[in-house]
Structure formats: C-alpha cells, structure tokens
Design an enzyme around this catalytic site. Structure first.
Site, PDB file in Angstrom:
ATOM      1  N   LYS A 144      -1.037   2.509   6.425  1.00 17.87           N
ATOM      2  CA  LYS A 144      -0.326   3.580   5.715  1.00 17.87           C
ATOM      3  C   LYS A 144      -0.381   3.329   4.226  1.00 17.87           C
ATOM      4  O   LYS A 144       0.195   2.368   3.732  1.00 17.87           O
ATOM      5  CB  LYS A 144       1.141   3.656   6.135  1.00 17.87           C
ATOM      6  CG  LYS A 144       1.800   4.919   5.579  1.00 17.87           C
ATOM      7  CD  LYS A 144       3.310   4.885   5.591  1.00 17.87           C
ATOM      8  CE  LYS A 144       3.892   4.196   4.396  1.00 17.87           C
ATOM      9  NZ  LYS A 144       3.610   4.859   3.100  1.00 17.87           N
ATOM     10  N   GLU A 151       3.888  -9.662   1.061  1.00 15.48           N
ATOM     11  CA  GLU A 151       3.539  -9.958  -0.322  1.00 15.48           C
ATOM     12  C   GLU A 151       4.446  -9.086  -1.167  1.00 15.48           C
ATOM     13  O   GLU A 151       4.300  -7.864  -1.188  1.00 15.48           O
ATOM     14  CB  GLU A 151       2.049  -9.653  -0.543  1.00 15.48           C
ATOM     15  CG  GLU A 151       1.502 -10.374  -1.753  1.00 15.48           C
ATOM     16  CD  GLU A 151       1.544  -9.520  -2.998  1.00 15.48           C
ATOM     17  OE1 GLU A 151       2.574  -9.586  -3.690  1.00 15.48           O
ATOM     18  OE2 GLU A 151       0.583  -8.798  -3.248  1.00 15.48           O
ATOM     19  N   CYS A 175       2.407  -6.900  -9.249  1.00 14.57           N
ATOM     20  CA  CYS A 175       3.413  -7.781  -8.649  1.00 14.57           C
ATOM     21  C   CYS A 175       3.411  -9.152  -9.310  1.00 14.57           C
ATOM     22  O   CYS A 175       4.431  -9.808  -9.389  1.00 14.57           O
ATOM     23  CB  CYS A 175       3.180  -7.909  -7.148  1.00 14.57           C
ATOM     24  SG  CYS A 175       1.483  -8.279  -6.749  1.00 14.57           S
ATOM     25  N   GLU A 218      12.659  -7.494 -11.507  1.00 11.91           N
ATOM     26  CA  GLU A 218      11.270  -7.031 -11.627  1.00 11.91           C
ATOM     27  C   GLU A 218      11.294  -5.599 -12.153  1.00 11.91           C
ATOM     28  O   GLU A 218      11.776  -4.689 -11.480  1.00 11.91           O
ATOM     29  CB  GLU A 218      10.580  -7.075 -10.259  1.00 11.91           C
ATOM     30  CG  GLU A 218       9.147  -6.612 -10.314  1.00 11.91           C
ATOM     31  CD  GLU A 218       8.444  -6.634  -8.958  1.00 11.91           C
ATOM     32  OE1 GLU A 218       9.008  -6.120  -7.978  1.00 11.91           O
ATOM     33  OE2 GLU A 218       7.328  -7.180  -8.878  1.00 11.91           O
TER      34      GLU A 218
HETATM   35  P1  NAI Z   1       8.268   0.196  -1.647  1.00  6.39           P
HETATM   36  O1  NAI Z   1       8.381  -1.221  -1.293  1.00  6.39           O
HETATM   37  O2  NAI Z   1       9.332   1.127  -1.201  1.00  6.39           O
HETATM   38  O3  NAI Z   1       6.898   0.802  -1.114  1.00  6.39           O
HETATM   39  C1  NAI Z   1       5.820   0.068  -0.628  1.00  6.39           C
HETATM   40  C2  NAI Z   1       5.305   0.699   0.648  1.00  6.39           C
HETATM   41  O4  NAI Z   1       6.278   0.548   1.677  1.00  6.39           O
HETATM   42  C3  NAI Z   1       5.027   2.171   0.568  1.00  6.39           C
HETATM   43  O5  NAI Z   1       3.892   2.460   1.320  1.00  6.39           O
HETATM   44  C4  NAI Z   1       6.253   2.802   1.214  1.00  6.39           C
HETATM   45  O6  NAI Z   1       6.012   4.063   1.766  1.00  6.39           O
HETATM   46  C5  NAI Z   1       6.560   1.800   2.294  1.00  6.39           C
HETATM   47  N1  NAI Z   1       7.945   1.773   2.753  1.00  6.39           N
HETATM   48  C6  NAI Z   1       9.065   2.157   2.096  1.00  6.39           C
HETATM   49  N2  NAI Z   1      10.143   1.960   2.866  1.00  6.39           N
HETATM   50  C7  NAI Z   1       9.707   1.430   4.025  1.00  6.39           C
HETATM   51  C8  NAI Z   1      10.351   0.990   5.222  1.00  6.39           C
HETATM   52  N3  NAI Z   1      11.670   1.051   5.358  1.00  6.39           N
HETATM   53  N4  NAI Z   1       9.591   0.502   6.210  1.00  6.39           N
HETATM   54  C9  NAI Z   1       8.260   0.428   6.080  1.00  6.39           C
HETATM   55  N5  NAI Z   1       7.608   0.824   4.993  1.00  6.39           N
HETATM   56  C10 NAI Z   1       8.318   1.328   3.965  1.00  6.39           C
HETATM   57  O7  NAI Z   1       8.109   0.310  -3.188  1.00  6.39           O
HETATM   58  P2  NAI Z   1       8.371   1.610  -4.094  1.00  6.39           P
HETATM   59  O8  NAI Z   1       9.597   2.326  -3.676  1.00  6.39           O
HETATM   60  O9  NAI Z   1       7.131   2.373  -4.136  1.00  6.39           O
HETATM   61  O10 NAI Z   1       8.654   0.924  -5.491  1.00  6.39           O
HETATM   62  C11 NAI Z   1       9.956   0.439  -5.782  1.00  6.39           C
HETATM   63  C12 NAI Z   1       9.875  -0.848  -6.535  1.00  6.39           C
HETATM   64  O11 NAI Z   1       9.267  -1.850  -5.728  1.00  6.39           O
HETATM   65  C13 NAI Z   1       9.008  -0.802  -7.766  1.00  6.39           C
HETATM   66  O12 NAI Z   1       9.730  -0.359  -8.872  1.00  6.39           O
HETATM   67  C14 NAI Z   1       8.603  -2.229  -7.918  1.00  6.39           C
HETATM   68  O13 NAI Z   1       9.600  -2.940  -8.592  1.00  6.39           O
HETATM   69  C15 NAI Z   1       8.511  -2.734  -6.497  1.00  6.39           C
HETATM   70  N6  NAI Z   1       7.149  -2.765  -5.990  1.00  6.39           N
HETATM   71  C16 NAI Z   1       6.528  -3.954  -5.910  1.00  6.39           C
HETATM   72  C17 NAI Z   1       5.241  -4.035  -5.464  1.00  6.39           C
HETATM   73  C18 NAI Z   1       4.560  -5.331  -5.374  1.00  6.39           C
HETATM   74  O14 NAI Z   1       3.356  -5.362  -5.117  1.00  6.39           O
HETATM   75  N7  NAI Z   1       5.222  -6.424  -5.565  1.00  6.39           N
HETATM   76  C19 NAI Z   1       4.498  -2.846  -5.098  1.00  6.39           C
HETATM   77  C20 NAI Z   1       5.237  -1.643  -5.165  1.00  6.39           C
HETATM   78  C21 NAI Z   1       6.521  -1.620  -5.617  1.00  6.39           C
END
Ligand code: NAI
Ligand code: MG
Length: 804
Positions: free
Chosen positions: A192, A266, A300, A397
């Site tokens: 996804k 990660e 990240c 972050e």
């Molecule tokens: P997120 O962690 O919500 O999204 C990442 C992925 O997880 C997306 O594909 C999303 O649809 C999916 N997801 C969301 N809720 C889920 C759940 N309950 N179960 C399974 N999958 C789920 O990140 P988001 O909302 O896009 O960004 C929020 C913050 O997260 C950002 O501001 C940033 O600080 C951090 N972030 C960190 C990342 C990293 O690589 N360390 C990458 C993306 C976001």
C-alpha cells in the site's frame, strides 16, 4: 494500444523537466486508477476514489481508489495463490524477474522521475539523480541475492505473504526497499503506497505486468490509513513491513502482537549532525544542505539537529546563513531548484505549527530574506539557534526543512547530546580526525553513521533504527533476514508444533504445604530459599515470599525467591551498570565463557543430580549437562567470530557493517531443559556484549540458582548476568513495559508472547518470542547459532568516505 507500445512510442519533451510525458501517461489512463490485484486492475469494492494532488500547484493529478477490507482480502488471496509457484521457482528464476524489473525501471526512468516529482513535490534533480537510480540499483542488487539465496542463506525459506505499507517521502524508493528483498527471498506482496503519493507505485504495477511477473506476486492496493490497518489486521498475512511515523509504528506493533506475524518497522528520527572544531567548514555547510534540505527535510534520517563544538559555532552559523540565502525554493520540475514543495497542506501546517512553537519557546529563528512562491506548499529553509536541548524543536521530528543548532564542548558531551532522543536512526560526524570519528561512531545509538558525509544510501548497505526508530534492516545482507524464516519452523523435526497455551505445570504456591513434606527420605532437608542474583550478589526477593519447586514424583525439592516488579527494576539497573562489558574485548568475553564451561564441567555431577532430582530422568540429565558445556564452548567460540562486514557500495568509501550489542537484553527462559535452556538463551546475548536479566525456567528454577556459584567462580563481572526467579509471565510483563530494557526474548506460551509483543510498544524494544512453539534445545539447528547471535545484535553501518 498496449502498454508496451505506449512505452515504445513515448515521446519525451526536449527539456528534462517537461511534465508532458507524465501528463500524457495520466491522460491515457483517464486520470483514474484502480487496484492492481492478481495482475489485473480491479474496481475498488466500495466504489470510492480520492484525489492525489500536485503539492507545487495544489491541483489534483488523478483519482485513486480507496481500498476496503474486501479489496485487501482479494489482494491477499491473490498473493497467497501466487506464493507456491513463486517459491518453487529457484533463486535463479526469481533473479531473472528482478533483473527484468530493474531493466524496465531504467528504461522508464524519466517518466518515473517526473511523475514522482509531480506527485510528491521533490525537486526533479533529486528524483532523477537519486531516487530512481537507487530504485533500479535495489532491484539489481536483490536479483543477485535471489541468485545466491540457497548458498548464502541455507536452511531458510521465504516468510510467505508480506503486507507492506510505505510513506510519501520516497514513494518509489521505499517501494523498492520493500519489494525487492521480499521477492528475492521468495515472498509475494501486497503493497500500500501512501495516500499522497501512489502514482509511481501504480506505474510500477504496469512495469510488473510488462516484465511478465506472474500475476499475484506483486499486488498494489491504494488507500489511506484504514487500508493500511486492514492489511495489518488481515489474518492471512505472514509479515508486515512498515515505514512511517513512530505513532503508527506503535499502533502496528500492538495490532500484530501475538499474531505470529513477523514485523519490521522503520520509523522516525531526530538525527544528530555532529561538527567538531577541526571539521572542514566548506564540506560541513554543503553537508547541512544535504542533511536537512534534501527532500525538503522530509527524510526520516534527516540531520535535523546540528551539534557544533563551541570553537566553530559562530563561523558555522554565519556561513550557513550565507548559504541559505543562495538556496532556491520553487517549482520542483525546474532543475535549478534546490528545495521543492512540501508533500501536502497538512504537512505544511504541521511544520508551520512546530516552527511557531519553537519561536514561542525562545529559540532564535533565521530564514533567508527572499520569500517562497505563494501558490503551492512551500516552506523556506529554517535555522534555529539558542535552542534548549529539551525544547520541542530539539526533540520532535518536524519532517520539514527546519534544523536546530546546539553546542557542546567535549566529545563525550557531543555523544550525550546526540543520544538525548528516544530515536536512533542515523547520525553524521564531521571531523578531520579519523580517530575521533571512529571513536564517536560506535557510541552514538543509531543504525547508520556517516563520517564527513550524510544521507548516503545504497542497496548493499543496511538501513534501520535503534530504539524508537524501529527494528529490522533494509538493504545489505542484514536486510534479507527480515524476509526469511528457518526451514525447521515450517517443516522441521517438531513440525513447527505450536502449543495453544502455556504448558507450564508449576503448581501454585500453597502456604499450608509443610516444608519438606513432599521430599522423600533420600533428599536433604530443605533449609534455605534460593535467593535472586542481582549485580553479582545474591539478593533477597523484595516480596519476602518464596515459591516452591517440585521435582520428580511431585516432591517438593526446594524454594526459590518470588521475584517482583521491584526486583526486576533492580536487576535492570544492575545490568545497565554493567554495560562496560560491551566495551571490553571479544577475546575477554570468550575467555570468561570458556571459564564458565570449565567450572560447569567441574560440577557436572552435582548438576546432573539436581536435574535428575527435578525431572526424574537421569540419563537425560547427564545428556543435558554435557550439552550445556558444549553450548558454552560454542558461544565462547562465537564471541570473537561473529564478524561484521564491509559492504561494497558504489561510492568512494568504506561502509563498515558492525554487529553491536543491543544493550540490556532480558530473557524469559524456557521451562524445559532447565540448564540447557538457560545457557542456550542467556549466553549468546552475553557473548555479544549485552548485559542480561534472566528469568529462569519457572518450573525448575533451582538449576539456575545453583548456577550462581559457577558464575561467581568464573569472573563474570557483577551485573552482566542477573537472575530473577518467579512467575515468568508476571516478570516478563514488567520487563516488557520497562523502558530501560532494550530487547526481550520470551520462550513461553502463546498468551505470554502476545503480552510481550503488545507491551514492548512502549519503547519499541526488540522482541523475540516463541508463540508457544517448541524448540528442541538439544538440536544444533534450533538450539544455537547465528539466529541467536543476530537476535543479540544490531547492525550499524558506518560510512567512511575517502579521497580528496
Ligand atoms: P503515517 O505514519 O501516518 O503514514 C505512513 C503510512 O502508513 C501511509 O501509507 C499511511 O496510509 C499508513 N497508515 C496510517 N495509519 C495507519 C494504520 N493505522 N495502520 C496501517 N497503516 C497506516 O505518516 P503521515 O501521517 O503520512 O505523516 C505524519 C508524520 O509522520 C510526518 O509528519 C512525519 O513526522 C512522520 N513520518 C515519518 C516517516 C519516516 O520515514 N520516518 C515517513 C512518513 C511520515
Ligand atoms: Mg500527491
């Protein structure tokens, strides 16, 4: 027109930044995308679509299907159906497919890059020169691992159907990091993409079809967090691989607890960028640009905390401001632009809020004099000075182009500041002294350390976190282990037997049972309660209570202390104080373990009698003691031989993959084989330099308490092995919730395993649980070896560039 024909005839505009090929690609698909399931495009069962926007213009690019539970279910079924044939292909067969995927990606590199830039907002220079080449490299590299799987990972098979959930910051690159190793090791996947950036994953789906990948091997279901949750919760998924926020990582850890799904996470970071006085300032300034303004800081492992030694601070700040003034923010498709658009309005809002909060908390904000484009999601490069280490902007972050600067005086202060975060993803160290860099690198708790460089990635090097940045590695040989499991678990001697429930037979303590009443005349009278062993000393249990131990014929053989929460806390503290063990040499650890073996051998008769008294099996007891002595030798041997690697990355540098101890490892030992189980579970962790808190066999703990004397006479430093007897699940509960425990191994029932995985989400400690699956501790494959050593270590990749 077939897709192949479209690709053949595709005309690229004269300027590399032309949007037209991507626009045409979108138009030809009616700007509407469905799920890719079983090699076909399927309507979303709920009929729902949502827009994906171009964040540089805030205009919609296309409509994407919102995945439902039914859609996920269909995709998982397709992946399950495709699995046997995919696994039956030999490594060479899979290698050919991966190689073909790499070639197809290269062929369409420009379309991928433009599409990525339009959907995500990242500068075309980055998607063209960094993201897409690394994607192709990832598939090539893993084609090789498929080819070599049989010889390089003997005794291992693919895990099965993998659910993969990725973020929006490197949409196609994260897809590659997930899909390439999964396919190489013989798994099928349901992926996804993030809801903001699904387009390149959908183009990749077309590439899978063009490359002739068997239907169902790769399935792409689009949607938001709800779709992700449906994948996480699907009962027929064997493993979840997730990259994203720590918050969602935690939700997934809890949701998968006890399900038996393998998990790699990660997560976020707040990575230090450490600048010593003697660093080359020009390189440092460009380094900061790459560390925090690469991909708008939505990385990240972004170097978001500059830690500068006091002597260089003023100069560095002045030079940075000068450089920031020359950075260009604007249209991501303009190849002269340094910083593109933030992925979406919600992310821009989050960054803005955090920056305002930083100002309110008293930090000094600096931004260049020019202003950003008014339309679209843009945010200027931002530098905070006068930052308190505990302030929000220093701890949270931000995931945007915002860097904070703090100062230090000495290297040890730098390390302390660097580690002053719950995260541990990456770090950069800048100094002209290689001695200093290589002294600091192992002390920083992070999965990747870049020396005089930053944000370098390659398929041959592992990447992943310590602490709340998650667990598991992606890339390198270390990353492959996430996608395999030992063959014996599937078809081994135990047939992968799983006990539904704990099979403990320990009787509850009965206060009215007279001491010694159960003991036969041939046994010595019970005159003492075995204590706990904490910090190298025997310690009375805090509860003041004892727990009876019954031997063969249900006879009461003795009492051990009933450890509680407080005892566990003391033991963890003692273990932390003994962390010097990890800094000693591997040779010393080997010597101590051999000495343990010798001293156990000297008491072999005594231990044999004790085990026989408990189990009633004399021959078995003798065999167990002998096996335990051998196992000690095995880990004495391993202590200085579990080498790291130097990865062959295609940059001018040495990439050192170092196996590091995790820290404080707690071990809930199996009930069966009270000596061999204890030795097999505790000693590998000790051999790798961890300090251990062990809960011995709940049923027959007396063997472990007898072992104190062996420990005392073998020069094991106090606190390296701590033993708390008592109820395994109660003690494991405390250990699982304890934030200073870095890993927890649990060899017990299914319910206990669930509890351990669930509670570990607090500090995201690494867990290794048995789900009630029996392990034959006498068996060389199941009872010892590399699997244990891998669980006892983290891989840290240290990149050391060379050349002028
Ligand atoms: P997120 O962690 O919500 O999204 C990442 C992925 O997880 C997306 O594909 C999303 O649809 C999916 N997801 C969301 N809720 C889920 C759940 N309950 N179960 C399974 N999958 C789920 O990140 P988001 O909302 O896009 O960004 C929020 C913050 O997260 C950002 O501001 C940033 O600080 C951090 N972030 C960190 C990342 C990293 O690589 N360390 C990458 C993306 C976001
Ligand atoms: Mg988008």
């Amino acid at each position: 027109m077939s897709i192949a024909e479209i690709f053949e005839t595709m005309e690229y505009g004269p300027a590399p930044e032309s949007a037209s090929p991507a626009v045409r690609w979108l138009e030809e698909r009616g700007r509407t995308f469905r799920h890719f399931i079983g090699g076909e495009w399927r309507e979303p069962s709920g009929g729902e679509f949502f827009d994906t926007d171009n964040p540089a213009t805030n205009k919609p690019l296309a409509r994407i299907a919102q995945g439902t539970r039914e859609d996920v279910d269909a995709a998982v079924r397709a992946a399950r159906e495709a699995l046997p044939a995919w696994q039956a292909l030999d490594g060479h067969g899979r290698a050919r497919y991966l190689y073909a995927l790499a070639r197809h990606i290269q062929r369409h590199a420009r379309l991928f890059a433009v599409l990525e830039t339009m959907d995500n907002g990242k500068p075309i220079r980055e998607s063209r020169d960094i993201d897409i080449p690394l994607v192709a490299r990832h598939f090539y590299h893993h084609a090789g691992w498929a080819q070599l799987m049989e010889t390089e990972l003997p005794g291992h098979v693919g895990v099965g159907v993998i659910g993969q959930i990725i973020p929006w910051n490197f949409p196609l690159l994260m897809l590659a990091w997930k899909i390439a190793p999964a396919l190489a090791m013989g798994n099928t996947v349901v992926l996804k993409p993030a809801e903001f950036t699904s387009l390149t994953a959908l183009l990749f789906a077309e590439v899978c079809r063009d490359a002739g990948l068997p239907p169902g091997v790769v399935n792409v279901v689009t949607g938001d967090g709800r779709t992700g949750a449906a994948i996480v919760e699907h009962p027929d998924v064997d493993k979840i691989a997730f990259t994203g926020s720590t918050d969602v990582g935690r939700i997934i850890r809890v949701a998968t607890a006890g399900s038996g799904k393998k998990l790699s996470l990660e997560l976020g970071g707040k990575s230090p960028f450490i600048v010593f006085d003697d660093a080359d300032l020009d390189s440092v300034v460009e380094g900061v640009v790459d560390a925090i303004w690469f991909n708008q800081g939505q990385v990240c492992c972004a170097g978001s905390r500059i830690l500068a030694q006091e002597g260089i601070v003023d100069k560095l700040v002045a030079r940075l401001r000068e450089r920031m003034e020359t950075l260009r923010v604007g249209d991501p498709l303009d190849k002269a632009v340094d910083i593109g658009a933030i992925v979406a309005p919600v992310q821009l809002e989050k960054i803005t809020q955090l920056v305002n909060q930083g100002r309110e908390e008293g930090a000094t904000l600096w931004q260049p004099s020019w202003s950003c484009p008014q339309e679209g999601c843009f945010f200027p490069p931002t530098l905070f000075t006068d930052v308190a280490p505990s302030s929000t902007v220093a701890q949270v972050e931000i995931f945007g182009p915002v860097v904070v600067l703090m100062t230090f005086r000495t290297p040890s202060e730098a390390v302390a500041l660097a580690n002053n975060t719950p995260y541990g993803l990456a770090a950069s160290v800048w100094t002209e002294s290689l001695n200093l860099a290589l002294d600091v690198a192992p002390k920083v708790l992070a999965g990747t350390v870049w020396v005089n460089s930053t944000n370098l990635f390659d398929a041959a090097a592992g990447f992943g976190g310590y602490r709340e940045s998650g667990f598991g590695r992606e890339g390198g040989k270390e990353g492959l282990w996430e996608y395999v499991k030992p063959r014996w678990e599937v078809e081994g001697k135990n047939g992968g037997a799983v006990r539904g429930r704990d099979d403990r037979k320990t009787k509850p303590a009965k206060a009215d049972k007279a001491r010694g009443n159960g003991a036969g005349p041939s046994l010595p009278p019970i005159d003492r309660t075995a204590k706990l062993y904490i910090g190298g000393k025997q310690a009375r249990p805090d509860s003041g209570y004892a727990m009876p131990v019954y031997g063969a014929g249900d006879r009461l053989v003795g009492d051990v202390g009933l450890g509680n929460r407080k005892d566990v806390r003391n033991a963890v503290e003692a273990a932390h104080k003994a962390r010097g063990w990890s800094r000693g040499t591997a040779h010393t650890r080997a010597q101590v373990i051999y000495y343990l073996a010798e001293n156990l051998a000297a008491r072999a008769d005594e231990f044999t009698r004790r085990i026989a008294q408990l189990t009633g099996d004399e021959a078995g007891a003798e065999r167990e003691v002998e096996a335990s002595i051998r196992r000690l030798y095995t880990y004495g041997a391993w202590a200085d031989k579990y080498d790291g690697q130097v990865h062959a990355t295609p940059l001018r540098n040495v990439t050192i993959a170092m196996n590091e101890p995790i820290g404080v490892v707690s071990v809930a030992c199996p009930d069966a084989a009270p000596l061999l189980g204890f030795v097999s579970a505790v000693i590998p962790a000790v051999a790798m330099g961890n300090a251990v808190v062990a809960v011995p066999s709940e049923r027959w703990p007396l063997v472990a308490t007898d072992f104190y004397q062996v420990l005392d006479t073998s020069d094991v430093p106090g606190g390296v092995i701590n033993i708390v007897t008592g109820k395994r699940d109660e003690l494991a509960e405390t250990l699982a919730s304890h934030d200073d425990v870095d890993a927890l191994w649990y060899f017990g029932g299914a319910e206990g395993s669930t509890m351990v995985e669930r509670l570990s989400a607090g500090n995201m400690k690494r867990t290794w649980v048995s789900y009630g699956r029996e392990r034959d501790w006498f068996d060389g494959e199941q009872g010892e070896g590399r699997e244990f050593l891998r669980q006892a270590t983290h891989v840290k990749n240290i990149w050391v560039p060379y050349g002028e």
